[in-house]
Motif scaffolding. Structure first.
Motif: not given
Length: 228
Positions: A103-109, A112-116, A140-141, A191-192
């Motif tokens: 159920v994760m969205t592009d915004q969620d991903l 996660m990228r920004e946090a990393n 947390a995402v 993403v996959g």
């Protein structure tokens, strides 16, 4: 915020709880150190009531231990307790990720990228506080996406027990490229859309962390220093 900074009158017990919890995580209050509600209340400029309430809540999550009439002290770092806490956190994180991936969205991903990237910058700057905050945001995402309030509440309660170890030994446990690369790999798997593979990858990371922490216990790097 320092333990000695004045506390506002808003939500006193919550604020004292947060202040004491953070002081334990940072090592300002060290494992084994005895604490007295009267002395803490004086430092914070408060009555004893919100301090006692906060200490009781900290005891519930394992950061404080008390023997009535004898002592109240910051819980020592115990290998067995740490192993059990890590085992629970590993299982909860895997559950969160396996539930969240579909159920994760592009915004969620993207979050996660920004946090990393924030984590990577904090590691480069040797800023432990910022790195742990970014790592929390990263994990947390999927926890939020899993939409399981019980899971979220238990993770919040257990994280400080591990954070105080990470804070003391950050460069050894999370400070290298391995964690940054693990985060990127986890994002790619998410993403996959392979929820099971993502959960397995997360579990491997937690297991590796547990192994590193055990090595620190083996070499007595968590020897307690409190004498009061």
């Amino acid at each position: 915020m320092s333990l000695d900074s004045p506390v506002s009158r808003r939500l006193l017990s919550d604020e004292v709880y947060d202040r004491l919890r953070d002081s334990i995580v940072r090592g300002e209050l060290v494992p084994g150190e005895k604490v007295k509600d009267g002395e803490l209340a004086e430092r914070l400029g408060l009555s004893r009531t919100p301090v006692r309430e906060a200490l009781s809540r900290l005891a519930d999550i394992g950061l404080v231990e008390a023997k009535p009439g004898v002592y109240t002290r910051i819980t020592t770092l115990n290998r067995r307790d740490v192993e059990k806490t890590l085992a629970v956190l590993r299982s909860l994180d895997q559950l969160a990720i396996e539930t969240a991936v579909p159920v994760m969205t592009d915004q969620d991903l993207q979050h996660m990228r920004e946090a990393n990237r924030d984590f990577e910058r904090a590691v480069a700057a040797n800023d432990t506080t910022a790195a742990l905050a970014a790592d929390d945001r990263f994990h947390a995402v999927p926890i939020a996406a899993a939409d399981n309030p019980v899971l979220s509440r238990i993770v919040d309660q257990l994280h400080p027990q591990i954070h105080r170890i990470l804070f003391r030994k950050f460069s050894t446990l999370l400070g290298g490229r391995n964690t940054i690369e693990h985060h990127d790999q986890l994002i790619d798997v998410c993403v996959g859309g392979d929820a099971r593979a993502a959960a397995e990858l997360s579990g491997q990371h937690w297991s590796a962390l547990g192994g590193h922490i055990n090595q620190l216990f083996d070499t007595n790097q968590f020897a307690e220093t409190a004498t009061t």
